[in-house]
Design a protein around this motif. Structure first.
Motif, PDB file in Angstrom:
ATOM      1  N   GLU A 280      74.708  67.940 -20.774  1.00 55.01           N
ATOM      2  CA  GLU A 280      74.019  68.769 -21.756  1.00 55.01           C
ATOM      3  C   GLU A 280      72.517  68.792 -21.487  1.00 55.01           C
ATOM      4  N   ASP A 281      71.985  67.654 -21.058  1.00 59.78           N
ATOM      5  CA  ASP A 281      70.559  67.597 -20.726  1.00 59.78           C
ATOM      6  C   ASP A 281      70.242  68.499 -19.529  1.00 59.78           C
ATOM      7  N   LEU A 282      71.125  68.484 -18.540  1.00 58.56           N
ATOM      8  CA  LEU A 282      70.917  69.357 -17.382  1.00 58.56           C
ATOM      9  C   LEU A 282      71.034  70.820 -17.765  1.00 58.56           C
ATOM     10  N   GLU A 283      71.925  71.115 -18.696  1.00 61.65           N
ATOM     11  CA  GLU A 283      72.112  72.504 -19.099  1.00 61.65           C
ATOM     12  C   GLU A 283      70.878  73.051 -19.813  1.00 61.65           C
ATOM     13  N   LYS A 284      70.179  72.182 -20.531  1.00 61.92           N
ATOM     14  CA  LYS A 284      68.946  72.606 -21.199  1.00 61.92           C
ATOM     15  C   LYS A 284      67.794  72.735 -20.208  1.00 61.92           C
ATOM     16  N   TYR A 285      67.901  72.030 -19.101  1.00 61.63           N
ATOM     17  CA  TYR A 285      66.807  72.036 -18.123  1.00 61.63           C
ATOM     18  C   TYR A 285      66.856  73.336 -17.331  1.00 61.63           C
ATOM     19  N   GLN A 286      65.757  74.060 -17.320  1.00 56.93           N
ATOM     20  CA  GLN A 286      65.713  75.366 -16.663  1.00 56.93           C
ATOM     21  C   GLN A 286      65.215  75.308 -15.218  1.00 56.93           C
ATOM     22  N   GLY A 287      64.875  74.146 -14.746  1.00 53.80           N
ATOM     23  CA  GLY A 287      64.395  74.037 -13.380  1.00 53.80           C
ATOM     24  C   GLY A 287      62.925  74.370 -13.274  1.00 53.80           C
ATOM     25  N   ASN A 288      62.391  74.204 -12.114  1.00 51.82           N
ATOM     26  CA  ASN A 288      60.977  74.446 -11.873  1.00 51.82           C
ATOM     27  C   ASN A 288      60.843  75.553 -10.841  1.00 51.82           C
ATOM     28  N   GLN A 299      63.375  83.557  -9.597  1.00 50.96           N
ATOM     29  CA  GLN A 299      64.038  82.309  -9.945  1.00 50.96           C
ATOM     30  C   GLN A 299      65.380  82.589 -10.611  1.00 50.96           C
ATOM     31  N   ASP A 300      66.377  81.766 -10.215  1.00 54.39           N
ATOM     32  CA  ASP A 300      67.692  81.871 -10.837  1.00 54.39           C
ATOM     33  C   ASP A 300      67.772  80.843 -11.957  1.00 54.39           C
ATOM     34  N   GLN A 301      67.837  81.315 -13.197  1.00 55.96           N
ATOM     35  CA  GLN A 301      67.818  80.421 -14.347  1.00 55.96           C
ATOM     36  C   GLN A 301      69.142  79.711 -14.571  1.00 55.96           C
ATOM     37  N   ASN A 302      70.183  80.060 -13.806  1.00 57.92           N
ATOM     38  CA  ASN A 302      71.504  79.464 -14.029  1.00 57.92           C
ATOM     39  C   ASN A 302      71.793  78.302 -13.090  1.00 57.92           C
ATOM     40  N   THR A 303      70.841  77.887 -12.321  1.00 56.07           N
ATOM     41  CA  THR A 303      71.055  76.811 -11.355  1.00 56.07           C
ATOM     42  C   THR A 303      70.001  75.730 -11.528  1.00 56.07           C
ATOM     43  N   VAL A 304      70.332  74.572 -11.008  1.00 52.10           N
ATOM     44  CA  VAL A 304      69.372  73.473 -10.916  1.00 52.10           C
ATOM     45  C   VAL A 304      69.245  73.113  -9.448  1.00 52.10           C
ATOM     46  N   GLN A 305      68.074  72.595  -9.079  1.00 48.71           N
ATOM     47  CA  GLN A 305      67.812  72.256  -7.693  1.00 48.71           C
ATOM     48  C   GLN A 305      68.046  70.758  -7.499  1.00 48.71           C
ATOM     49  N   VAL A 306      68.956  70.444  -6.610  1.00 45.98           N
ATOM     50  CA  VAL A 306      69.342  69.053  -6.368  1.00 45.98           C
ATOM     51  C   VAL A 306      68.866  68.670  -4.971  1.00 45.98           C
ATOM     52  N   LEU A 307      68.199  67.543  -4.883  1.00 47.69           N
ATOM     53  CA  LEU A 307      67.727  67.017  -3.602  1.00 47.69           C
ATOM     54  C   LEU A 307      68.722  65.964  -3.117  1.00 47.69           C
ATOM     55  N   TYR A 308      69.438  66.283  -2.030  1.00 48.28           N
ATOM     56  CA  TYR A 308      70.318  65.320  -1.366  1.00 48.28           C
ATOM     57  C   TYR A 308      69.508  64.668  -0.243  1.00 48.28           C
ATOM     58  N   PHE A 309      69.438  63.365  -0.225  1.00 51.74           N
ATOM     59  CA  PHE A 309      68.604  62.714   0.780  1.00 51.74           C
ATOM     60  C   PHE A 309      69.263  61.432   1.273  1.00 51.74           C
ATOM     61  N   GLY A 365      62.300  67.730 -10.319  1.00 47.54           N
ATOM     62  CA  GLY A 365      61.549  67.973 -11.547  1.00 47.54           C
ATOM     63  C   GLY A 365      62.160  67.331 -12.767  1.00 47.54           C
ATOM     64  N   HIS A 366      63.192  66.528 -12.602  1.00 44.58           N
ATOM     65  CA  HIS A 366      63.878  65.903 -13.727  1.00 44.58           C
ATOM     66  C   HIS A 366      64.115  64.434 -13.401  1.00 44.58           C
ATOM     67  N   PRO A 367      63.843  63.550 -14.302  1.00 44.94           N
ATOM     68  CA  PRO A 367      64.014  62.111 -14.014  1.00 44.94           C
ATOM     69  C   PRO A 367      65.468  61.668 -14.097  1.00 44.94           C
ATOM     70  N   MET A 368      66.302  62.275 -13.284  1.00 43.79           N
ATOM     71  CA  MET A 368      67.724  61.915 -13.312  1.00 43.79           C
ATOM     72  C   MET A 368      68.220  61.757 -11.884  1.00 43.79           C
ATOM     73  N   MET A 369      68.818  60.624 -11.606  1.00 41.67           N
ATOM     74  CA  MET A 369      69.482  60.392 -10.334  1.00 41.67           C
ATOM     75  C   MET A 369      70.968  60.666 -10.513  1.00 41.67           C
ATOM     76  N   LEU A 370      71.473  61.596  -9.745  1.00 44.89           N
ATOM     77  CA  LEU A 370      72.897  61.907  -9.825  1.00 44.89           C
ATOM     78  C   LEU A 370      73.738  60.871  -9.097  1.00 44.89           C
ATOM     79  N   SER A 371      73.211  60.307  -8.012  1.00 49.65           N
ATOM     80  CA  SER A 371      73.930  59.261  -7.277  1.00 49.65           C
ATOM     81  C   SER A 371      72.929  58.476  -6.447  1.00 49.65           C
ATOM     82  N   TRP A 372      73.264  57.230  -6.176  1.00 47.85           N
ATOM     83  CA  TRP A 372      72.442  56.360  -5.329  1.00 47.85           C
ATOM     84  C   TRP A 372      73.287  55.162  -4.908  1.00 47.85           C
ATOM     85  N   GLY A 373      73.231  54.830  -3.654  1.00 50.44           N
ATOM     86  CA  GLY A 373      73.969  53.670  -3.170  1.00 50.44           C
ATOM     87  C   GLY A 373      73.970  53.628  -1.654  1.00 50.44           C
TER      88      GLY A 373
END
Length: 806
Positions: A280-288, A299-309, A365-373
């Motif tokens: 729900e938090d991601l859904e409210k986030y409109q991206g940068n 800008q596409d308002q229906n997507t979020v930008q995810v950094l895979y590293f 642009g969002h303080p959320m880690m989707l995965s780490w390990g």
């Protein structure tokens, strides 16, 4: 690789326990550091990610012939006013042809993946194989002597099969490269090819070749998951982030990643551990909008930008070595924080430092880690297990100090000048006027057509345009000279021809500059071949053009090679899981069932992988020329030529050609010697047969003469015998004749004597009769008696005159 960090670094401290590195806070710090380097450090020309994205975007537009035309409008406008220009602003796609020439030329070059087992066991087998051949070569004359002495069934050679054809030590390297192949190497090659085919790597390679040509950088990602096995993905360089490096092959990176725009359902699908509140938090986030934009900049308002590293760091592998009561040592793995006390008895601490790879995913642009390990399936080269390979393979062959140069970036200025020249040419053409005519109205007024009407302008123009003829008068009606005697005159407008020729020359100049800068000359694309140039010169020009772009081909092959190396390392991971292992076994069962037994031991081997590129047309032509010359000289057979053409490595093909020439020469020499020996034997046999025939002839002649002499002797004897017999018969007959003659003579004598006696008796009787008659006559005094015959002395009236000769 241990990365040096200090208090000024945005990355977290690396000299911390592994337990702290595994925390999400540590991963978030790494993600923020990467985000800060690429999305927050503002430059004069924008953020680092935005700068790369825009540069790559514009290069792709130039390569497609779709670059923005605003700069051309600004060049031709006057204070921004374009109201007096009616031009076609669509760019000329001049660079598309050159890009397609390079990309298609690289994509059509076929290659083969070759593996070379370099672990100790494989090296031992290869060495033993070569040693057996060496021993057979050194003992060849002794083996042949034994065979000659004891028969052909005495086989003392240690090598088998095709290895027995190696007769010289100089031919051994070529034989080892062309003919020797271990089963585990065949299994590895089939596995790599199967993974490449399953992931449609040919299409990925074409896209990478396009990026290397247009952008100057290409990237491929190798990944593994239990459901799909080994996966190869194309990576868009415009979405890549990486640590600073001067290496064109990006071998010294400590982090690398890519940015993807995902919808919320896709994020939930890839990261099922997210709870409802986080989604729900991601859904409210409109991206940068400052992070990334799509191709048209919106800008596409229906997507979020995810950094895979991926983040490369180090860890200490710590082992506790404990000595037992029997003297045996036992090894136990411990945490990196394990430190034995100083007075420890019976055990000690042993450690080594190895590289490890952490993977993470962060919403920009969002303080959320989707995965780490820590990565579960890290690829490590078998030759150095302390190093770890990144899953991303990147290459920028013309990078200097972080600045990337591409084939298209060299010529964008010339493409702009060509477009401006094209627009100027349109402008000149739009201002050109057609040729017209001058009509003298006063000259027409003096012309009378003879039918009572005057010559009007419309009729004059119709006559001129339809027939090309006009009617005029040299004198006016008053008899004066008519200055308008030619009422219609043609007007020629040639004021734009010089400008058009100059613009076309300018266009050709910039086009030639593109060819000079890129090295793609006319011989490469075959657009305007010189009819007076020799074919060999055109081929040389095309070869020089290929040399100018060879670095792009080498970069493409490097990425393919690194991808195959990663696939080879990933095979061990695939064999660890039953599902992927079964898929691999089933994928190659149709090709080589024998390699299935080798799969279980594939993780025990270390492979060196190299790409065998098919020779280009020039190299093929040179090789074919050598083959044709050898065929014409009879140095090789047609079967050898077919085998040589199938060898992709040009050096090995030439070595194989030389080997076959030597073998053919030795074989021809042996055949010649055999022919000479056979000829000598045949000559000796002929001489022997001739002598034998001569002896037989002489014997036959002698026998014939003897037989003739014998025949003559027999004939003589027979003649003598016949003669004697004839003589005997003649003598006998003569004797008979003589006897008969004697008998006849005796008979005739006797007859004669008898007749004489008879005559005597008759005479006596006749005389007696006559005397008696005479006595009787005298007594009787009779008449005289005639005693002659009266016709009674003939034989039946037949006279002897008929036996007289005719």
């Amino acid at each position: 690789m241990q990365i040096y960090t200090n208090s000024n670094s945005t990355f977290p401290d690396q000299v911390v326990p592994m337990a702290e590195k595994a925390t999400e806070e540590y991963g978030l710090a790494v993600g923020r550091a990467i985000e800060g380097e690429w999305f927050r450090n503002y430059r004069s020309n924008g953020y680092r990610f935005q700068t790369n994205y825009n540069n790559f975007h514009y290069l792709r537009l130039y390569a497609r012939g779709e670059q923005p035309v605003q700069k051309y409008k600004d060049e031709l406008s006057i204070n921004g006013d374009l109201s007096y220009l009616n031009l076609d602003w669509k760019p000329v796609p001049i660079l598309s042809k050159f890009v397609d020439i390079v990309v298609n030329g690289m994509s059509q070059r076929s290659y083969e993946v070759k593996t070379f087992a370099q672990d100790p066991e494989s090296v031992r087998k290869r060495t033993e194989y070569a040693q057996r051949i060496m021993e057979d070569i050194q003992l060849k004359q002794y083996i042949e002597a034994v065979k000659a002495e004891w028969g052909e069934d005495q086989d003392l050679t240690k090598s088998t099969g095709e290895a027995r054809t190696v007769e010289d030590v100089a031919d051994l390297p070529a034989h080892m490269q062309l003919s020797y192949k271990q089963s585990i190497e065949i299994a590895e090659e089939e596995l790599i090819n199967q993974v490449l085919d399953k992931n449609k790597y040919d299409f990925i390679r074409k896209r990478v070749n396009y990026d290397l040509t247009v952008l100057g950088i290409g990237a491929v990602k190798t990944n593994f998951n239990v459901s799909e096995g080994i996966v190869l993905d194309y990576v868009d360089p415009s979405t890549l982030v990486w640590s600073y490096t001067d290496d064109p092959n990006f071998q010294d990176l400590y982090y690398v990643g890519e940015v993807k725009s995902l919808t919320i359902p896709e994020v939930k699908k890839q990261f099922p551990s997210l709870n409802a509140a986080q989604v729900e938090d991601l859904e409210k986030y409109q991206g940068n909008s400052e992070y990334t934009r799509n191709w048209n900049g919106r800008q596409d308002q229906n997507t979020v930008q995810v950094l895979y590293f991926e983040y490369k760091t180090f860890m200490d592998q710590v082992f506790k070595i404990k000595e037992g009561a029997t003297g045996l040592e036992k090894t136990l793995e411990k945490q990196d924080t394990f430190i034995p006390p100083e007075d420890a008895q019976g055990y000690k601490r042993v450690s080594r430092t190895i590289e490890v790879l952490y993977t993470g995913a962060k919403v920009l642009g969002h303080p959320m880690m989707l995965s780490w390990g820590m990565s579960e399936n890290m690829t490590r080269p078998a030759a150095n297990t302390t190093k770890v390979n990144m899953n991303y393979n990147i290459c920028a062959p013309r990078m200097y100090k972080g600045r990337i140069e591409s084939l298209v970036s060299r010529v964008t200025g010339f493409a702009d000048m060509i477009q401006l020249t094209h627009l100027k040419l349109q402008q000149v053409l739009s201002r050109m006027v057609p040729d017209g005519v001058y009509l003298d109205m006063d000259g027409l007024a003096e012309v009378d057509l003879g039918n009572g009407t005057n010559y009007n302008p419309q009729e004059a123009l119709n006559m001129y345009f339809q027939t090309g003829s006009i009617v005029g008068r040299s004198l006016t009606q008053d008899g004066e000279m008519n200055r308008g005697k030619v009422p219609i005159q043609e007007l020629n407008s040639s004021n734009g021809q010089a400008k058009i020729a100059s613009l076309i020359q300018t266009y050709q100049y910039y086009l030639q500059m593109i060819r000079d800068v890129t090295g793609l000359n006319e011989a490469r694309d075959g657009s305007t071949p010189d009819k007076n140039a020799l074919v060999g010169l055109q081929k040389m020009a095309a070869a020089n053009s290929n040399t100018a772009t060879r670095h792009i081909l080498q970069a493409s092959l490097y990425l393919t090679l690194k991808t195959c190396e990663n696939v080879s390392c990933r095979v061990n991971d695939a064999l660890m899981f039953p599902l992927t292992k079964t898929a691999l076994r089933d994928s190659i069962s149709n090709f080589n069932v024998g390699t299935l037994d080798e799969l279980s031991a594939v993780n025990l081997h270390d492979f060196g992988i190299f790409i065998e590129l098919e020779p280009d047309e020039e190299d093929k032509a040179m090789l074919e020329q050598n083959i044709q010359a050898s065929l014409q000289q009879g140095s090789i057979d047609l079967e050898d030529a077919i085998d040589i053409r199938n060898i992709k490595n040009l050096k090995l093909a030439n070595e194989f050609l030389k080997k076959k020439r030597k073998e053919k020469a030795a074989r021809d020499q042996q055949i010649a010697q055999q022919n000479m020996q056979a000829q000598a034997a045949a000559n000796a046999q002929v001489a022997e047969q001739t002598a034998l025939f001569e002896v037989q002839k002489q014997q036959a002649l002698t026998e014939s003469k003897v037989q003739i002499e014998q025949a003559k002797s027999q004939f003589e004897i027979q003649r003598l015998q016949n003669e004697a017999q004839i003589k005997q018969q003649l003598m006998e007959q003569e004797f008979q004749y003589n006897m008969q003659l004697a008998k006849a003579q005796v008979g005739a004598t006797q007859q004669k004597e008898k007749e004489i006696e008879d005559r005597k008796d008759k005479r006596t009787k006749l005389q007696a009769t006559q005397q008696s008659e005479m006595i009787s006559q005298r007594k009787n005094d009779g008449v005289p008696i005639n005693f002659e015959s009266q016709g009674n002395d003939t034989l039946g009236g037949m006279g002897l005159e008929q036996f007289a000769p005719s």
